[in-house]
Structure formats: C-alpha cells, structure tokens
Write a protein that holds these residues in place. Structure first.
Motif, PDB file in Angstrom:
ATOM      1  N   THR A  50      54.268  49.937  -7.522  1.00  0.00           N
ATOM      2  CA  THR A  50      54.620  50.320  -9.126  1.00  0.00           C
ATOM      3  C   THR A  50      55.584  50.500  -9.247  1.00  0.00           C
ATOM      4  O   THR A  50      56.712  50.836 -10.166  1.00  0.00           O
ATOM      5  N   GLU A  52      60.096  50.882  -9.504  1.00  0.00           N
ATOM      6  CA  GLU A  52      61.110  50.650  -9.673  1.00  0.00           C
ATOM      7  C   GLU A  52      62.127  50.246  -8.233  1.00  0.00           C
ATOM      8  O   GLU A  52      62.952  49.603  -8.561  1.00  0.00           O
ATOM      9  N   ALA A 146      50.450  47.155 -21.546  1.00  0.00           N
ATOM     10  CA  ALA A 146      51.671  48.458 -21.259  1.00  0.00           C
ATOM     11  C   ALA A 146      52.543  47.720 -22.106  1.00  0.00           C
ATOM     12  O   ALA A 146      53.098  48.964 -22.578  1.00  0.00           O
ATOM     13  N   ARG A 150      54.244  51.394 -23.808  1.00  0.00           N
ATOM     14  CA  ARG A 150      56.034  51.434 -24.223  1.00  0.00           C
ATOM     15  C   ARG A 150      56.475  51.640 -25.876  1.00  0.00           C
ATOM     16  O   ARG A 150      56.937  52.648 -25.974  1.00  0.00           O
ATOM     17  N   SER A 155      55.753  56.881 -21.880  1.00  0.00           N
ATOM     18  CA  SER A 155      57.136  56.851 -20.378  1.00  0.00           C
ATOM     19  C   SER A 155      56.075  55.832 -19.673  1.00  0.00           C
ATOM     20  O   SER A 155      55.113  55.657 -19.755  1.00  0.00           O
ATOM     21  N   ARG A 156      56.805  55.658 -18.168  1.00  0.00           N
ATOM     22  CA  ARG A 156      55.970  54.657 -17.591  1.00  0.00           C
ATOM     23  C   ARG A 156      55.315  55.291 -16.734  1.00  0.00           C
ATOM     24  O   ARG A 156      53.916  54.900 -16.586  1.00  0.00           O
ATOM     25  N   TRP A 157      55.161  56.537 -16.501  1.00  0.00           N
ATOM     26  CA  TRP A 157      53.899  57.227 -15.478  1.00  0.00           C
ATOM     27  C   TRP A 157      52.627  57.488 -16.857  1.00  0.00           C
ATOM     28  O   TRP A 157      51.255  57.473 -16.122  1.00  0.00           O
ATOM     29  N   THR A 159      52.222  55.483 -19.194  1.00  0.00           N
ATOM     30  CA  THR A 159      51.800  54.301 -19.369  1.00  0.00           C
ATOM     31  C   THR A 159      50.806  54.425 -17.927  1.00  0.00           C
ATOM     32  O   THR A 159      49.410  53.779 -18.239  1.00  0.00           O
ATOM     33  N   LEU A 160      51.198  54.370 -17.459  1.00  0.00           N
ATOM     34  CA  LEU A 160      50.474  54.351 -16.026  1.00  0.00           C
ATOM     35  C   LEU A 160      49.245  54.997 -15.664  1.00  0.00           C
ATOM     36  O   LEU A 160      47.656  54.056 -15.758  1.00  0.00           O
TER      37      LEU A 160
END
Length: 247
Positions: A50, A52, A146, A150, A155-157, A159-160
């Motif tokens: 996952t 980027e 997601a 956001r 943050s992306r982390w 969220t995951l």
C-alpha cells in the motif's frame, strides 16, 4: 479382522509415547511461533503493497509471488541448505547449544537447525497467503472510509492502522483462520522424525551427486515459472468468463 489387535499400552508408553509427545509439542511450538511471525511479516508486506512508492509495491508483490508459488518443501530446503550455513557462526552455535527450554522428549529438541529452518519456511510461506487475504479484505473496504478519515485530518498511517486494517481483518478473518490452521497441519514437515528423514535422504543424494542443491534450485525456478503461467492463465480465463457479469 479378528487377528488385528491394537496395543494401546505399547503406544502410550515407551518410545512411541515419547515420539507422539515430541511431535505434539513440536507442532504446538511451530504453530504459535509461525503464526506470530507470519502475522508480523504479512502486515509488513501489506504496508509495502500500500506504499506510495511503486518500487516498494513491486518488491512486496514479488515476495508474495515467490513464496506463494514455490513448493513449501523446496523453501524449507532453501532455508536449511542455503540460508542456515550462511548465518554467523555464533548464531549457529547458539542454535545447537543446550538450553533449558530446548529438550522435548526422547532426545528431540525444539531448538535445532531443522526446527529453525522449518519455522522460517512456514512463516514466510504462510505470510504470503495472509498478505493476500488481507489485501482482499482491504479491497472490500469502501473507498469512502479512507476519504472520510483523511477529511478528519488523519494521516495515511493512522488511516490504515485505525480505519482500514481493522475492517480488512474483519473481512478476511475467516480465510485467515484457514491459513493459520494450514500452518498447523504443515508443521508436520518440521517433526523430529519426518524432517530428519528428508534431510538424510537429501544428504544421501549429495553423496552420489554433488550438484543436488543446484538441482533443487532449478526445480524451484521451474515451479515458480509454472505457477506464474498458471496464475496468469487462470486470471485471464476468469476475466474473460466473468467480465460480462461485472459490466
């Protein structure tokens, strides 16, 4: 059938009982350690897949393809004959040393080169399948989850970790259980008797042909190519067959 007699006293005492106990303990240890290690590796692979960065995604995909499409026994041979001898001598000495937790029963040991390599082989093999199950679970999570996270400033982390992975685990938990149970069944390859017999047979082959490891490497490559070809053919067959239903 009248002449058949099962001697339970002989099975439940003496060397047979020790073998059964050692096998049970060995299976339990491999299952617990392998499940923990495989879970950690699967999460790491999911993070890579996952990412980027395309290079990291390709790396994770390549790792999954190799360990998923190569026969487990060949992988264990790889860990035993290629990786283990390359370990630092201090590590190999520690593995073969006597420890209070090492003996099981009837002279079998839980910490040995065979146990160590079977544990690594089963962990990576299972991790590849767990990562695929988790990836499928992630794909089943609505994209809006997601986006909503956001929009809340996560943050992306985060969220995951807090949004996507818990839902992916719920979606994929049933097939993941199947993978953990499969690890337990495959742990029979790591038994003190079975794996020792396999290694002994391989050593016998080496005594007649010094290129046994090269033969295993070629066989691994052929299995990998065959698995990739079959995977692509089945994928194309599925797309061609069911594309009309998804349209």
């Amino acid at each position: 059938m009248s002449g058949f007699h099962l001697d339970w006293n002989g099975v439940l005492s003496g060397p047979p009982a020790s073998w059964l106990l050692a096998g049970l303990l060995n299976t339990g240890l491999i299952t617990v350690l392998g499940s923990i290690t495989a879970s950690v590796l699967a999460l790491a692979l999911i993070l890579l897949r996952t990412s980027e960065l395309r290079a990291l995604r390709n790396l994770a995909q390549g790792i999954v393809l190799v360990f998923r499409n190569t026969p487990l026994l060949v992988q264990i041979f790889f860990w035993y004959f290629a990786v283990y001898p390359a370990l630092p001598e201090v590590v190999r000495d520690w593995i073969v040393s006597d420890h209070w937790f090492s003996p099981l029963a009837n002279g079998f040991r839980c910490l040995s080169p065979e146990f160590f390599c079977a544990w690594l082989g089963l962990s990576w093999f299972t991790a590849a399948f767990l990562a695929e199950e988790l990836r499928t679970g992630l794909q089943a999570v609505p994209l809006g989850q997601a986006e909503a996270a956001r929009s809340q400033g996560l943050s992306r982390w985060k969220t995951l970790r807090y949004i996507l992975l818990p839902q992916a685990m719920c979606n994929a938990w049933q097939p993941m259980i199947g993978q953990y149970l499969n690890l337990m069944k495959l742990s029979s390859l790591a038994s003190g008797i079975g794996f020792a017999e396999i290694i002994y047979s391989t050593r016998q082959i080496e005594s007649f042909n010094s290129h046994a490891i090269e033969a295993y490497a070629i066989a691994t490559l052929l299995y990998l190519i065959l698995g990739l070809l079959m995977g692509q053919l089945l994928l194309r067959f599925g797309l061609a067959r069911y594309s009309g239903f998804s349209a």
